[in-house]
Design a protein around this motif. Structure first.
Motif, mmCIF file in Angstrom:
data_model
loop_
_atom_site.group_PDB
_atom_site.id
_atom_site.type_symbol
_atom_site.label_atom_id
_atom_site.label_comp_id
_atom_site.label_asym_id
_atom_site.label_seq_id
_atom_site.Cartn_x
_atom_site.Cartn_y
_atom_site.Cartn_z
ATOM 1 N N GLU A 155 0.828 -1.208 0.000
ATOM 2 C CA GLU A 155 0.000 0.000 0.000
ATOM 3 C C GLU A 155 0.859 1.254 0.000
ATOM 4 O OE1 GLU A 155 -3.972 -1.688 2.379
ATOM 5 O OE2 GLU A 155 -2.537 -0.351 3.389
ATOM 6 N N ILE A 156 1.912 1.257 0.798
ATOM 7 C CA ILE A 156 2.794 2.423 0.853
ATOM 8 C C ILE A 156 3.521 2.596 -0.476
ATOM 9 C CG2 ILE A 156 4.854 3.375 1.967
ATOM 10 C CD1 ILE A 156 3.854 2.078 4.569
ATOM 11 N N LYS A 157 3.984 1.499 -1.038
ATOM 12 C CA LYS A 157 4.635 1.560 -2.342
ATOM 13 C C LYS A 157 3.707 2.194 -3.382
ATOM 14 C CE LYS A 157 8.706 -0.694 -2.111
ATOM 15 N NZ LYS A 157 9.988 -0.186 -2.668
ATOM 16 N N ASP A 158 2.452 1.800 -3.360
ATOM 17 C CA ASP A 158 1.480 2.331 -4.318
ATOM 18 C C ASP A 158 1.250 3.824 -4.091
ATOM 19 O OD1 ASP A 158 1.219 -0.169 -5.425
ATOM 20 O OD2 ASP A 158 -0.644 -0.650 -4.369
ATOM 21 N N LYS A 159 1.171 4.229 -2.833
ATOM 22 C CA LYS A 159 0.948 5.644 -2.515
ATOM 23 C C LYS A 159 2.116 6.523 -2.957
ATOM 24 C CE LYS A 159 -2.060 4.815 1.502
ATOM 25 N NZ LYS A 159 -3.223 5.632 1.083
ATOM 26 N N LEU A 160 3.318 5.931 -3.021
ATOM 27 C CA LEU A 160 4.510 6.697 -3.390
ATOM 28 C C LEU A 160 4.912 6.476 -4.841
ATOM 29 C CD1 LEU A 160 6.727 6.171 -0.196
ATOM 30 C CD2 LEU A 160 5.028 7.942 -0.662
ATOM 31 N N ALA A 161 4.055 5.848 -5.613
ATOM 32 C CA ALA A 161 4.398 5.511 -7.000
ATOM 33 C C ALA A 161 4.723 6.743 -7.832
ATOM 34 C CB ALA A 161 3.251 4.727 -7.637
ATOM 35 N N SER A 162 4.113 7.874 -7.511
ATOM 36 C CA SER A 162 4.326 9.088 -8.309
ATOM 37 C C SER A 162 5.594 9.843 -7.909
ATOM 38 C CB SER A 162 3.115 10.019 -8.161
ATOM 39 O OG SER A 162 2.966 10.428 -6.804
ATOM 40 N N ILE A 163 6.239 9.437 -6.822
ATOM 41 C CA ILE A 163 7.449 10.117 -6.355
ATOM 42 C C ILE A 163 8.633 9.707 -7.221
ATOM 43 C CG2 ILE A 163 9.041 10.438 -4.424
ATOM 44 C CD1 ILE A 163 6.318 11.650 -3.910
ATOM 45 N N SER A 164 9.314 10.706 -7.789
ATOM 46 C CA SER A 164 10.486 10.407 -8.619
ATOM 47 C C SER A 164 11.784 10.769 -7.903
ATOM 48 C CB SER A 164 10.400 11.149 -9.958
ATOM 49 O OG SER A 164 10.241 12.543 -9.742
ATOM 50 N N ASP A 165 11.799 11.903 -7.229
ATOM 51 C CA ASP A 165 12.998 12.347 -6.512
ATOM 52 C C ASP A 165 12.733 12.297 -5.010
ATOM 53 O OD1 ASP A 165 14.385 12.924 -8.876
ATOM 54 O OD2 ASP A 165 13.372 14.870 -9.024
ATOM 55 N N GLY A 166 13.479 11.425 -4.318
ATOM 56 C CA GLY A 166 13.298 11.289 -2.885
ATOM 57 C C GLY A 166 14.095 12.321 -2.103
ATOM 58 N N LYS A 167 14.103 12.157 -0.814
ATOM 59 C CA LYS A 167 14.781 13.078 0.092
ATOM 60 C C LYS A 167 16.164 12.561 0.460
ATOM 61 C CE LYS A 167 11.054 15.699 1.064
ATOM 62 N NZ LYS A 167 10.576 15.736 2.457
ATOM 63 N N ASP A 168 17.037 13.493 0.875
ATOM 64 C CA ASP A 168 18.296 13.127 1.519
ATOM 65 C C ASP A 168 18.006 12.979 3.004
ATOM 66 O OD1 ASP A 168 19.811 13.171 -0.777
ATOM 67 O OD2 ASP A 168 20.469 15.239 -0.521
ATOM 68 N N LEU A 169 18.193 11.773 3.524
ATOM 69 C CA LEU A 169 17.765 11.477 4.887
ATOM 70 C C LEU A 169 18.938 10.989 5.735
ATOM 71 C CD1 LEU A 169 15.580 10.989 7.070
ATOM 72 C CD2 LEU A 169 15.124 8.781 5.989
ATOM 73 N N LEU A 170 18.952 11.433 6.994
ATOM 74 C CA LEU A 170 19.943 10.979 7.957
ATOM 75 C C LEU A 170 19.235 10.367 9.159
ATOM 76 C CD1 LEU A 170 22.796 10.770 9.168
ATOM 77 C CD2 LEU A 170 22.497 13.107 10.039
ATOM 78 N N SER A 191 5.286 8.770 6.153
ATOM 79 C CA SER A 191 4.417 9.924 6.425
ATOM 80 C C SER A 191 5.223 11.191 6.694
ATOM 81 C CB SER A 191 3.493 9.620 7.609
ATOM 82 O OG SER A 191 4.216 9.602 8.822
ATOM 83 N N GLU A 192 6.409 11.049 7.301
ATOM 84 C CA GLU A 192 7.265 12.205 7.564
ATOM 85 C C GLU A 192 7.894 12.727 6.275
ATOM 86 O OE1 GLU A 192 8.632 14.045 10.331
ATOM 87 O OE2 GLU A 192 6.806 13.371 11.335
ATOM 88 N N LEU A 193 8.311 11.813 5.429
ATOM 89 C CA LEU A 193 8.986 12.210 4.191
ATOM 90 C C LEU A 193 8.011 12.704 3.136
ATOM 91 C CD1 LEU A 193 11.477 9.206 3.983
ATOM 92 C CD2 LEU A 193 12.087 11.573 4.477
ATOM 93 N N TYR A 194 6.822 12.094 3.093
ATOM 94 C CA TYR A 194 5.847 12.410 2.044
ATOM 95 C C TYR A 194 4.452 12.601 2.657
ATOM 96 C CZ TYR A 194 9.749 10.080 -0.299
ATOM 97 O OH TYR A 194 11.003 9.696 -0.705
ATOM 98 N N PRO A 195 4.270 13.664 3.438
ATOM 99 C CA PRO A 195 2.992 13.866 4.140
ATOM 100 C C PRO A 195 1.801 14.054 3.213
ATOM 101 C CG PRO A 195 4.412 15.808 4.323
ATOM 102 C CD PRO A 195 5.253 14.726 3.737
ATOM 103 N N GLN A 196 2.024 14.513 1.998
ATOM 104 C CA GLN A 196 0.905 14.698 1.073
ATOM 105 C C GLN A 196 0.378 13.362 0.567
ATOM 106 O OE1 GLN A 196 2.351 17.375 -1.981
ATOM 107 N NE2 GLN A 196 1.703 19.181 -0.820
#
Length: 355
Positions: A177-192, A311-316
């Motif tokens: 489900e999470i993978k499907d919700k993020l399917a439109s994301i092309s450029d992710g975040k730099d995360l530490l 949810s923190e990285l992609y709240p929308q």
């Protein structure tokens, strides 16, 4: 007359043999995380969980609630595991709690049918137990695929293979489900991800191994683990503030295995150096959730940590309501908790981690 009596006795014996229940063997084999094949003539009734990461191993075992009575001893380790197990097992107090670092001398006299250990404990404890004839299975739980394999391994050992598949299916459902919700994301975040600890009134920071679950989850969420080039395989790697400055990530998630991630995050936000760094670079600094145990590690709650990070990285794409619903489903389906208890005891405690 004697001949008739003899014939009658023979007939009775024959009928008795025909009607007597046939003993069915429960012999089965398993292959553990070290690819060792073990044979069992019956399902183990006295199980001991010990060694490194005992809390996580015990939490995975308790995904099979019908077999909790088979646990005879658990080693006492950190991260408040006792509180959670006492909550879900009303007979927990009757189980023997081994001292931290218990070895062969403490475990062998219990005469267990099986000891469950992490793969890293083979040399320290496992070999000695095997030498005195005590069966040992080794589990890994280091990444998502080995988590599934080890759940199946425990399920087979306790004769709950169907339950194991149900658990894995639930994990895969949320993961998909999470993978499907993020399917439109092309450029992710730099995360530490940093583990922070207070040492002599100063914070020390560490980053996880490149091979660990934490790093895998970040990558699976289409983000870049900025610490990869500095991380050493096999353990946590120390880093300093200057290194964190150079990485300049979009998000920093603070891990603490004593349940102090929120307190530490607030301290860092109030520190002049950190305040300037975060403000000038518009960095989101957030505490990694902790209820009974931190959600970032190879514990059954890894899926909660994965959901929260998403949810923190992609709240929308993934809102707070989805995180709350996942938490409710997790404790209901995996540990058979009542919804009222989840609403009143668990959700309020994790509200500080939700936006």
């Amino acid at each position: 007359m004697l001949k008739k009596i003899f014939c009658l006795l023979v007939c009775c014996l024959m009928v008795g043999c025909i009607n007597a229940p046939i003993s069915e063997s429960t012999q089965f084999t398993v292959q553990d995380a070290l690819e060792r094949t073990l044979e069992f003539s019956e399902y183990p009734e006295r199980i001991v969980i010990a060694g490194k990461q005992t809390p996580m191993l015990a939490n995975f075992y308790y995904l099979f609630p019908s077999k909790e009575e088979r646990i005879s001893a658990i080693e006492n380790r950190s991260q408040s595991q006792n509180i959670f197990l006492e909550l879900i097992d009303d007979k927990y107090q009757s189980k023997l709690i081994l001292e931290k670092g218990a070895g062969v001398e403490q475990i062998a006299p219990l005469n267990p049918d099986l000891v469950i250990l992490k793969t890293s404990m083979k040399e320290k404890i496992g070999t000695g137990l095997e030498e005195v004839g005590i069966p040992v299975i080794y589990v890994s739980f280091e990444d998502i695929e080995t988590i599934y394999k080890d759940i199946r391994l425990i399920g087979k050992v306790v004769d709950e293979e169907e339950r194991a598949e149900e658990i894995i299916l639930e994990y895969k459902k949320t993961y998909s489900e999470i993978k499907d919700k993020l399917a439109s994301i092309s450029d992710g975040k730099d995360l530490l991800l940093i583990q922070a600890q207070n040492v002599d009134q100063e914070y020390s920071f560490q980053v996880p191994s490149n091979t660990w679950l934490q790093t895998q989850m970040v990558k699976d969420l289409k983000s870049n683990p900025v610490w990869e080039s500095a991380s050493l395989s096999g353990g946590w790697t120390d880093v300093n503030f200057e290194q964190i400055l150079n990485w300049n990530p979009d998000d920093i998630f603070v891990i603490n295995y004593r349940g102090q991630s929120d307190e530490i995050t607030m301290d860092l936000k109030n520190n002049e150096l950190w305040k300037s760094f975060l403000s000038n670079n518009k960095i989101n600094l957030a505490p990694f959730p902790y209820d009974f145990i931190s959600w970032d590690q190879p514990d059954p709650r890894w899926i909660l940590g994965y959901t929260w990070m998403a949810s923190e990285l992609y709240p929308q794409q993934i809102g707070q309501d989805y995180v709350i619903e996942t938490v409710k489903e997790f404790y209901t389906l995996f540990y058979e908790m009542e919804e009222d208890y989840i609403d009143t005891e668990i959700l309020p405690g994790i509200s500080i981690y939700l936006k």
